[in-house]
Write an enzyme that holds these catalytic residues in place. Structure first.
Site, PDB file in Angstrom:
ATOM      1  N   ARG A  83      -0.096   4.074   5.162  1.00  0.00           N
ATOM      2  CA  ARG A  83      -0.956   4.816   4.038  1.00  0.00           C
ATOM      3  C   ARG A  83      -1.285   6.181   4.325  1.00  0.00           C
ATOM      4  O   ARG A  83      -1.891   6.510   5.558  1.00  0.00           O
ATOM      5  CB  ARG A  83      -2.266   4.077   3.744  1.00  0.00           C
ATOM      6  CG  ARG A  83      -1.764   2.509   3.851  1.00  0.00           C
ATOM      7  CD  ARG A  83      -1.274   2.059   2.581  1.00  0.00           C
ATOM      8  NE  ARG A  83      -1.677   2.258   1.386  1.00  0.00           N
ATOM      9  CZ  ARG A  83      -1.025   2.343   0.183  1.00  0.00           C
ATOM     10  NH1 ARG A  83       0.011   2.018   0.286  1.00  0.00           N
ATOM     11  NH2 ARG A  83      -1.871   2.474  -0.894  1.00  0.00           N
ATOM     12  N   HIS A 110       7.268   9.256  -0.023  1.00  0.00           N
ATOM     13  CA  HIS A 110       6.545   7.931  -0.278  1.00  0.00           C
ATOM     14  C   HIS A 110       7.822   6.877  -0.543  1.00  0.00           C
ATOM     15  O   HIS A 110       7.720   6.362  -1.692  1.00  0.00           O
ATOM     16  CB  HIS A 110       5.518   7.828  -0.990  1.00  0.00           C
ATOM     17  CG  HIS A 110       4.710   6.632  -0.738  1.00  0.00           C
ATOM     18  ND1 HIS A 110       3.262   6.728  -0.896  1.00  0.00           N
ATOM     19  CD2 HIS A 110       4.712   5.278  -0.215  1.00  0.00           C
ATOM     20  CE1 HIS A 110       2.688   5.490  -0.641  1.00  0.00           C
ATOM     21  NE2 HIS A 110       3.669   4.681  -0.161  1.00  0.00           N
TER      22      HIS A 110
END
Length: 329
Positions: A223, A293
């Site tokens: 994250r 990502h």
């Protein structure tokens, strides 16, 4: 049973769920308001506030991903509705590959060789055996544990960290604040796979980075909120300084000489703001490798199995392990 779906590929999910549950009414968030409001269950990834506000009879939310922070922090989230998140669902394999590559990027000196190529340099580096390349994995959940154990089976000494005590085969396990400090001082590559919670936000700050041995590397496929980016840039040092350590003749960790420039490099896949803003200095730092990502995309087939099992269990009134909103995962 009425099922509402919201995601970038909602139509594909609609087709797959309707085929698996032919008795259910399955609609997407683009359906008319009346159809959306009849939903018993929401299957979604980062649903907007307006969609949540429309719901009056939700019995459960199936989150199409492992991270639930965006859902839990949505002010329109209906209180008391159980939330179930995907657990692995086929994401562990791609994540293991990503982390393996990132570790080898530093252990096998590919960062240094890439820099040398730009300078037309032919300068072999001494190989550090895997047995001497300790790795720290922060987060020992369903995916983190598999990543850590996969690295351990390949011959790396692996230290794992979790909030509460765990004992996992092949790993040196740490927990709590003291355990984190102990782990940081021993690892040459640090992998962050923690959830985004109030306790983990900014956990990799200036103090944590200073605790790493000089010349350590950071790998974040978890994250974006875990990393204090200003502290990371400080630890990397000026872009022109110690550029990829191309002239290093030894990989032995040296005593710390200050925080600036003591980190060898970073491989980053997640960021607090995505896409990563063009003005971010991380884009241009020569010792940072950025990916958009993509470390572990959710495979629909693996996820579908969990989604269907959860929906069936909810409909049958069976207990389903759900997210703890207070803990954030």
């Amino acid at each position: 049973m009425q099922i509402l779906i919201h995601s970038a590929d909602a139509e594909q999910w609609q087709t797959a769920i309707a085929k698996a549950l032919p008795a259910a009414e399955v609609v997407t968030s683009s359906a008319p308001l009346q159809a959306r409001q009849r939903a018993d269950y929401l299957v979604a990834w980062q649903p907007p506030g307006w969609l949540l506000e429309e719901q009056t009879g939700l019995k459960g939310i199936m989150n199409l991903g492992a991270g639930v922070d965006a859902l839990l922090t949505n002010p329109s989230l209906p209180p008391g509705v159980p939330i179930v998140k995907l657990r692995d669902a086929g994401m562990a394999g791609p994540m293991i590959d990503y982390v393996r590559y990132a570790v080898l990027h530093f252990q096998r000196d590919f960062d240094r060789y890439a820099h040398q190529q730009g300078r037309l340099q032919w300068q072999p580096q001494p190989l550090v055996p895997k047995a001497e390349w300790s790795i720290g994995v922060l987060g020992l959940g369903a995916i983190g544990a598999r990543v850590a154990q996969a690295l351990a089976t390949e011959g790396f000494p692996v230290h794992g960290w979790s909030r509460s005590p765990k004992a996992l085969e092949g790993l040196i396990c740490h927990h709590g604040k003291a355990g984190l400090k102990s782990l940081l001082g021993q690892v040459r590559s640090l992998v962050t796979l923690l959830p985004n919670t109030p306790e983990t936000r900014g956990i990799i700050d200036a103090e944590a980075l200073a605790a790493l041995p000089e010349g350590a590397s950071l790998i974040n496929p978890g994250r974006g909120s875990l990393i204090d980016e200003a502290a990371l840039l400080e630890a990397l040092g000026p872009a022109e300084a110690r550029n990829a350590d191309s002239h290093a003749s030894s990989h032995e960790a040296r005593p710390a000489t200050g925080h600036q420039g003591r980190l060898r490099g970073a491989v980053l896949d997640a960021f607090p703001h995505e896409p990563l803003p063009a003005e971010s200095s991380l884009w241009r730092h020569p010792r940072v490798l950025i990916t958009p990502h993509i470390a572990a995309p959710t495979p629909r087939d693996g996820a579908l199995e969990q989604v269907i099992a959860t929906l069936k269990a909810w409909q049958a009134g069976e207990p389903v392990p759900s997210v703890d909103p207070a803990a954030g995962y």
